[in-house]
Design a protein around this motif. Structure first.
Motif, mmCIF file in Angstrom:
data_model
loop_
_atom_site.group_PDB
_atom_site.id
_atom_site.type_symbol
_atom_site.label_atom_id
_atom_site.label_comp_id
_atom_site.label_asym_id
_atom_site.label_seq_id
_atom_site.Cartn_x
_atom_site.Cartn_y
_atom_site.Cartn_z
ATOM 1 N N THR A 224 64.781 66.206 87.454
ATOM 2 C CA THR A 224 64.798 64.800 87.891
ATOM 3 C C THR A 224 64.095 63.985 86.798
ATOM 4 O O THR A 224 63.705 64.546 85.772
ATOM 5 N N GLY A 225 63.928 62.698 87.009
ATOM 6 C CA GLY A 225 63.127 61.890 86.067
ATOM 7 C C GLY A 225 63.965 60.951 85.226
ATOM 8 O O GLY A 225 65.198 60.997 85.238
ATOM 9 N N PRO A 226 63.272 60.098 84.461
ATOM 10 C CA PRO A 226 63.978 59.041 83.717
ATOM 11 C C PRO A 226 64.962 59.561 82.665
ATOM 12 O O PRO A 226 66.009 58.937 82.461
ATOM 13 N N ARG A 229 68.220 60.627 84.353
ATOM 14 C CA ARG A 229 68.860 59.460 84.993
ATOM 15 C C ARG A 229 69.352 58.463 83.957
ATOM 16 O O ARG A 229 70.163 57.601 84.260
ATOM 17 N N ASP A 231 67.282 56.276 82.549
ATOM 18 C CA ASP A 231 66.524 55.049 82.804
ATOM 19 C C ASP A 231 65.786 54.596 81.536
ATOM 20 O O ASP A 231 64.587 54.893 81.348
ATOM 21 N N LYS A 232 66.497 53.876 80.689
ATOM 22 C CA LYS A 232 65.967 53.544 79.355
ATOM 23 C C LYS A 232 64.742 52.632 79.416
ATOM 24 O O LYS A 232 63.801 52.777 78.628
ATOM 25 N N THR A 234 62.449 52.499 81.723
ATOM 26 C CA THR A 234 61.270 53.299 82.107
ATOM 27 C C THR A 234 60.751 54.089 80.905
ATOM 28 O O THR A 234 59.542 54.157 80.651
ATOM 29 N N ILE A 235 61.687 54.659 80.153
ATOM 30 C CA ILE A 235 61.283 55.441 78.965
ATOM 31 C C ILE A 235 60.579 54.531 77.951
ATOM 32 O O ILE A 235 59.532 54.896 77.396
ATOM 33 N N ASN A 237 58.959 51.843 78.603
ATOM 34 C CA ASN A 237 57.643 51.500 79.160
ATOM 35 C C ASN A 237 56.638 52.648 78.969
ATOM 36 O O ASN A 237 55.477 52.425 78.597
ATOM 37 N N HIS A 238 57.105 53.886 79.215
ATOM 38 C CA HIS A 238 56.226 55.052 78.998
ATOM 39 C C HIS A 238 55.749 55.096 77.549
ATOM 40 O O HIS A 238 54.574 55.340 77.276
ATOM 41 N N THR A 256 62.094 64.075 75.822
ATOM 42 C CA THR A 256 63.043 63.156 76.469
ATOM 43 C C THR A 256 64.417 63.314 75.820
ATOM 44 O O THR A 256 65.441 63.427 76.510
ATOM 45 N N THR A 260 67.951 64.703 77.568
ATOM 46 C CA THR A 260 69.169 63.875 77.497
ATOM 47 C C THR A 260 70.307 64.671 76.848
ATOM 48 O O THR A 260 71.427 64.711 77.374
#
Ligand SMILES: NC(=O)c1ccc[n+]([C@@H]2O[C@H](COP(=O)([O-])OP(=O)(O)OC[C@H]3O[C@@H](n4cnc5c(N)ncnc54)[C@H](OP(=O)(O)O)[C@@H]3O)[C@@H](O)[C@H]2O)c1
Length: 267
Positions: A224-226, A229, A231-232, A234-235, A237-238, A256, A260
């Motif tokens: 699971t996780g960005p 998904r 979720d660019k 969120t990535i 922001n991290h 990451t 991907t």
């Protein structure tokens, strides 16, 4: 009744300590634990009562099996130092997952040698029930395998004879699931300390991550996780938050990308 082989352990580190305790408690006679220094020997002596020595002159020369549990890089040198002292029928076995048994080749004519590898992570301060730990044995000589099996079965319920090269390969996933995962926990723990966050908030997540696998789920189906998904934001922001942790940023970026890529290629 078959006579059980007698054993000397060389080394007094994490694995040697657990082997000494477990062999001492079995039917196999542990004659001595030798280490190049006194370090580690007193704890073994205290918990087993077995004779210990840090003098090669006092090495017990009468054992059937010498288990060499020293650092990987020191195996050959250590074996070389004892081969001329021990009986010509004695077996030398190292305990490394990754080092080939060939490191013990050519030390002496007709030397019996092999590997005796318990697949677990051992630390002296943690109790380990060796009966549940698989022990992998490798040797080119059937007689050596037979003798090593007798000792291994006395301390473990799972003894597997494995070709040398396969044992080395098995060590790679062992590094992934223990060494690398533990390093992830170390990074998470350091991050929490620095950011004044409580690591124990993560314990249910850590538990669930492992339990899913034990419930026979494939890890690749459990991601699971960005990253998976896509979720660019969120990535991004991290990565922004990780600016204060420059050591961690390349690892975050690499993993990451790896996630991907894995799901791009396997979907
Ligand atoms: N720990 C594990 O989880 C685990 C699991 C399976 C297999 N193994 C294997 O078991 C072996 C020992 O690992 P460990 O984790 O128990 O190591 P460890 O706790 O770091 O202990 C290392 C031992 O090797 C000795 N040593 C280091 N360099 C030496 C040298 N140049 N000459 C002679 N002795 C030397 C040390 O002696 P001093 O005390 O004098 O420094 C100590 O007795 C390795 O082959 C490893 O791959 C370990």
């Amino acid at each position: 009744m078959v006579r059980l082989p007698t054993v000397v352990i060389i080394g007094a580190g994490n694995l040697a300590y657990h082997l000494a305790l477990n062999i001492h408690q079995s039917q196999v006679k542990l004659l001595q634990v030798y280490n190049r220094s006194r370090r580690g020997l007193s704890k073994i002596k205290k918990n087993t009562g077995v004779e210990t020595s840090s003098s090669l002159n006092k090495l017990n020369r009468g054992a059937d099996i010498y288990i060499i549990a020293v650092s990987d890089d020191a195996i050959r040198e250590t074996a070389s130092a004892i081969t001329h002292l021990i009986s010509k029928d004695a077996i030398i076995a190292h305990t490394s997952g990754s080092v080939s048994i060939d490191v013990l080749n050519n030390l002496r004519a007709e030397l019996c040698y092999g590997a005796f590898y318990p697949l677990q992570s051992f630390k002296k301060e943690r109790d380990i029930d060796l009966r549940k730990v698989p022990i992998f044995l490798s040797s080119h000589q059937p007689k050596t395998l037979k003798q090593l099996s007798v000792v291994a079965r006395e301390i473990s319920d799972k003894v597997v004879i494995i070709p040398d090269e396969e044992r080395s390969k098995l060590h790679i996933p062992a590094v992934y699931v223990n060494n690398f995962v533990n390093h992830m926990y170390t990074i998470a723990s350091d991050y929490c300390t620095k950011e004044n966050l409580q690591i124990d908030h993560l314990y249910p997540l850590m538990k669930e991550t492992l339990e899913r696998i034990f419930d026979n789920n494939k890890p690749q189906d459990m991601q699971t996780g960005p990253a998976i998904r896509g979720d660019k934001a969120t990535i991004r922001n991290h990565k922004k938050l990780l600016k204060d942790h420059p050591d961690q940023l390349p690892l975050y970026h690499y993993l990451t990308k790896a996630i991907t890529r894995y799901y791009d290629e396997n979907n």
